[in-house]
Design an enzyme around this catalytic site. Structure first.
Site, PDB file in Angstrom:
ATOM      1  N   ALA A 220       0.869  -1.176   0.000  1.00 38.44           N
ATOM      2  CA  ALA A 220       0.000   0.000   0.000  1.00 38.44           C
ATOM      3  C   ALA A 220       0.905   1.226   0.000  1.00 38.44           C
ATOM      4  CB  ALA A 220      -0.877  -0.018   1.239  1.00 38.44           C
TER       5      ALA A 220
ATOM      6  N   GLY B 160       0.701  -5.116   0.950  1.00 36.01           N
ATOM      7  CA  GLY B 160      -0.530  -5.185   0.156  1.00 36.01           C
ATOM      8  C   GLY B 160      -0.297  -5.806  -1.213  1.00 36.01           C
TER       9      GLY B 160
ATOM     10  N   GLU C  25      -0.411  -9.417  -0.631  1.00 37.39           N
ATOM     11  CA  GLU C  25      -1.816  -9.743  -0.334  1.00 37.39           C
ATOM     12  C   GLU C  25      -2.667  -9.731  -1.604  1.00 37.39           C
ATOM     13  OE1 GLU C  25      -2.264  -8.239   4.239  1.00 37.39           O
ATOM     14  OE2 GLU C  25      -2.037  -6.680   2.730  1.00 37.39           O
TER      15      GLU C  25
ATOM     16  N   GLU D 165       5.195  -5.192   6.852  1.00 41.26           N
ATOM     17  CA  GLU D 165       4.487  -4.123   7.571  1.00 41.26           C
ATOM     18  C   GLU D 165       5.052  -3.890   8.970  1.00 41.26           C
ATOM     19  OE1 GLU D 165       3.069  -6.555   5.805  1.00 41.26           O
ATOM     20  OE2 GLU D 165       1.293  -5.834   4.732  1.00 41.26           O
TER      21      GLU D 165
HETATM   22  N1  DAK Z   1       4.611   3.228  -0.728  1.00 43.42           N
HETATM   23  C1  DAK Z   1       4.971   4.404  -1.288  1.00 43.42           C
HETATM   24  N2  DAK Z   1       6.088   4.559  -2.038  1.00 43.42           N
HETATM   25  C2  DAK Z   1       6.869   3.475  -2.220  1.00 43.42           C
HETATM   26  C3  DAK Z   1       6.551   2.212  -1.666  1.00 43.42           C
HETATM   27  C4  DAK Z   1       5.341   2.100  -0.881  1.00 43.42           C
HETATM   28  N3  DAK Z   1       4.916   0.931  -0.347  1.00 43.42           N
HETATM   29  N4  DAK Z   1       7.515   1.337  -1.995  1.00 43.42           N
HETATM   30  C5  DAK Z   1       8.414   2.031  -2.751  1.00 43.42           C
HETATM   31  N5  DAK Z   1       8.008   3.315  -2.887  1.00 43.42           N
HETATM   32  C6  DAK Z   1       8.684   4.392  -3.618  1.00 43.42           C
HETATM   33  C7  DAK Z   1       9.894   4.900  -2.846  1.00 43.42           C
HETATM   34  O1  DAK Z   1       9.506   5.820  -1.848  1.00 43.42           O
HETATM   35  C8  DAK Z   1      10.702   5.538  -3.958  1.00 43.42           C
HETATM   36  O2  DAK Z   1      10.110   6.783  -4.269  1.00 43.42           O
HETATM   37  P1  DAK Z   1      11.058   8.104  -4.455  1.00 43.42           P
HETATM   38  O3  DAK Z   1      11.828   8.213  -3.222  1.00 43.42           O
HETATM   39  O4  DAK Z   1      11.889   7.746  -5.670  1.00 43.42           O
HETATM   40  O5  DAK Z   1      10.058   9.194  -4.703  1.00 43.42           O
HETATM   41  C9  DAK Z   1      10.438   4.609  -5.151  1.00 43.42           C
HETATM   42  O6  DAK Z   1       9.226   3.894  -4.832  1.00 43.42           O
HETATM   43  C10 DAK Z   1      11.541   3.573  -5.359  1.00 43.42           C
HETATM   44  O7  DAK Z   1      11.719   2.885  -4.128  1.00 43.42           O
HETATM   45  P2  DAK Z   1      13.169   2.721  -3.448  1.00 43.42           P
HETATM   46  O8  DAK Z   1      14.054   3.855  -3.796  1.00 43.42           O
HETATM   47  O9  DAK Z   1      12.930   2.440  -2.006  1.00 43.42           O
HETATM   48  O10 DAK Z   1      13.686   1.414  -4.209  1.00 43.42           O
HETATM   49  P3  DAK Z   1      14.655   0.294  -3.681  1.00 43.42           P
HETATM   50  O11 DAK Z   1      14.959  -0.564  -4.861  1.00 43.42           O
HETATM   51  O12 DAK Z   1      15.799   0.886  -2.901  1.00 43.42           O
HETATM   52  O13 DAK Z   1      13.780  -0.546  -2.631  1.00 43.42           O
HETATM   53  C11 DAK Z   1      11.767  -1.709  -1.840  1.00 43.42           C
HETATM   54  C12 DAK Z   1      12.664  -1.234  -3.059  1.00 43.42           C
HETATM   55  C13 DAK Z   1      10.501  -2.266  -2.425  1.00 43.42           C
HETATM   56  C14 DAK Z   1      12.529  -2.790  -1.089  1.00 43.42           C
HETATM   57  C15 DAK Z   1      11.515  -0.487  -0.923  1.00 43.42           C
HETATM   58  O14 DAK Z   1      10.995   0.569  -1.719  1.00 43.42           O
HETATM   59  C16 DAK Z   1      10.564  -0.782   0.172  1.00 43.42           C
HETATM   60  O15 DAK Z   1      10.941  -1.331   1.200  1.00 43.42           O
HETATM   61  N6  DAK Z   1       9.288  -0.378   0.004  1.00 43.42           N
HETATM   62  C17 DAK Z   1       8.293  -0.483   1.045  1.00 43.42           C
HETATM   63  C18 DAK Z   1       7.868  -1.909   1.280  1.00 43.42           C
HETATM   64  C19 DAK Z   1       6.816  -2.017   2.374  1.00 43.42           C
HETATM   65  O16 DAK Z   1       7.106  -1.735   3.544  1.00 43.42           O
HETATM   66  N7  DAK Z   1       5.626  -2.444   2.010  1.00 43.42           N
HETATM   67  C20 DAK Z   1       4.531  -2.610   2.950  1.00 43.42           C
HETATM   68  C21 DAK Z   1       3.714  -1.332   2.978  1.00 43.42           C
HETATM   69  S1  DAK Z   1       2.348  -1.432   4.109  1.00 43.42           S
HETATM   70  C22 DAK Z   1      -5.264  -1.659   3.523  1.00 43.42           C
HETATM   71  C23 DAK Z   1      -4.882  -2.700   2.684  1.00 43.42           C
HETATM   72  C24 DAK Z   1      -3.534  -3.067   2.619  1.00 43.42           C
HETATM   73  C25 DAK Z   1      -2.587  -2.393   3.354  1.00 43.42           C
HETATM   74  C26 DAK Z   1      -2.963  -1.370   4.192  1.00 43.42           C
HETATM   75  C27 DAK Z   1      -4.295  -1.003   4.262  1.00 43.42           C
HETATM   76  N8  DAK Z   1      -6.609  -1.233   3.602  1.00 43.42           N
HETATM   77  C28 DAK Z   1      -7.595  -1.873   2.730  1.00 43.42           C
HETATM   78  C29 DAK Z   1      -7.027  -0.169   4.415  1.00 43.42           C
HETATM   79  C30 DAK Z   1      -1.205  -2.769   3.200  1.00 43.42           C
HETATM   80  C31 DAK Z   1      -0.192  -2.167   3.828  1.00 43.42           C
HETATM   81  C32 DAK Z   1       1.165  -2.229   3.264  1.00 43.42           C
HETATM   82  O17 DAK Z   1       1.408  -2.792   2.235  1.00 43.42           O
END
Ligand code: DAK
Length: 259
Positions: free
Chosen positions: A67, A110, A113, A133
């Site tokens: 997400a 997400g 998921e 998360e």
């Molecule tokens: N959200 C927003 N931006 C993201 C992102 C994310 N989840 N993942 C990556 N980006 C963005 C980065 O901020 C970066 O943007 P800029 O800085 O260039 O503007 C760009 O994508 C490239 O990412 P990185 O520079 O970080 O790239 P790397 O190759 O170094 O790393 C990575 C890739 C995928 C390992 C890293 O970006 C990362 O760790 N991303 C976050 C992963 C994460 O924590 N995912 C879980 C998020 S929480 C719901 C339903 C579902 C959910 C919630 C609510 N409802 C129905 C209410 C789910 C929650 C989640 O998924």
């Protein structure tokens, strides 16, 4: 319908539609706008008589990295309750046609998921599945503790959910989370091939069979068996069942029309 965060090709192949998540600059992070578009596209394709199977993909680097953290970061519980994004996810889950996820690169949070909401998953060797998360102070909220645990078992699910560990396409296949892992050059083609195979079948039988398999997740065995039996009987009300069995007897390929 015009979409900004996804690309939709109704006839990517005969009877097979393709949806591509399209926020490459944000690793296809699933913001609210994208999820609403995805829900609308799936609904539209579910209604489209020329489509029998849907393939959902991202790009080589990311299926979806979760997400959109930037959009969520300042939300309060009541904001989230009011926006009720779960209604969108629930709608996606109700798609009647089979959906095959073609996953390469990151399928996190997400994104993982969403792939698990699909009916089959074909992944590239570069795929990374994870529920990180916990590393940002929250936990999975769209099936990551439930579908993942049912697919890979408690030990692996706990490790992924509590430590944020990613697993590779190969590990995901070995754990039973996905159907197939293939070289990155061919992951989309393989998913589409699988979709074409399903698209050759009776769409009536495919719909009833999908519904029955999904029923296994939330019913006790006896209730599930009764549900299956009713859907089995129901296939005998279709022209496709007559065609399928006639074609077998006549030693020819069936021509399923979906009636
Ligand atoms: N959200 C927003 N931006 C993201 C992102 C994310 N989840 N993942 C990556 N980006 C963005 C980065 O901020 C970066 O943007 P800029 O800085 O260039 O503007 C760009 O994508 C490239 O990412 P990185 O520079 O970080 O790239 P790397 O190759 O170094 O790393 C990575 C890739 C995928 C390992 C890293 O970006 C990362 O760790 N991303 C976050 C992963 C994460 O924590 N995912 C879980 C998020 S929480 C719901 C339903 C579902 C959910 C919630 C609510 N409802 C129905 C209410 C789910 C929650 C989640 O998924």
């Amino acid at each position: 319908m015009a979409f900004e965060n996804i690309k939709v090709t109704n006839q990517y192949k005969d009877k097979v539609a393709l949806i591509e998540l399209n926020r490459p600059g944000a690793m296809n992070a699933l913001n609210r706008e994208l999820m609403t578009e995805l829900k609308d596209a799936l609904h539209q394709l579910d209604e489209d008589e020329n489509v029998r199977v849907i393939v959902l993909t991202g790009n080589e680097k990311a299926f979806a990295a979760g997400a959109d953290i930037k959009q969520m970061a300042d939300s309060g519980a009541i904001d989230m309750l009011k926006v009720d994004q779960f209604a969108t996810w629930d709608q996606i889950k109700k798609t009647k046609k089979p959906i095959i996820a073609a996953v390469s690169g990151f399928a996190l949070g997400g994104g993982c998921e969403l792939s698990m909401t699909c009916d089959m998953i074909v992944a590239s060797e570069t795929a990374r599945f994870g529920q990180p998360e916990i590393t940002i102070g929250t936990m999975p909220g769209a099936g990551g503790t439930q579908r993942l645990t049912r697919a890979v078992g408690k030990a692996r699910a706990m490790e992924m959910v509590l430590t944020g560990k990613f697993i590779s396409g190969e590990e995901a296949q070995e754990a039973g989370l996905i159907n197939k892992v293939v070289p990155v050059e061919v992951y989309l083609d393989e998913a589409v091939k699988c979709a074409e195979k399903v698209a050759e079948m009776s769409p009536v039988a495919a719909r009833l069979a999908k519904e029955s398999v999904l029923k296994a997740f939330d019913t006790p065995l006896e209730e599930g068996l009764q549900f299956e039996r009713k859907n089995f009987y129901m296939t005998f009300a279709s022209e496709d069942q007559k065609e399928g069995m006639k074609a077998f007897i006549e030693k020819r390929k069936p021509d399923f029309k979906g009636d």
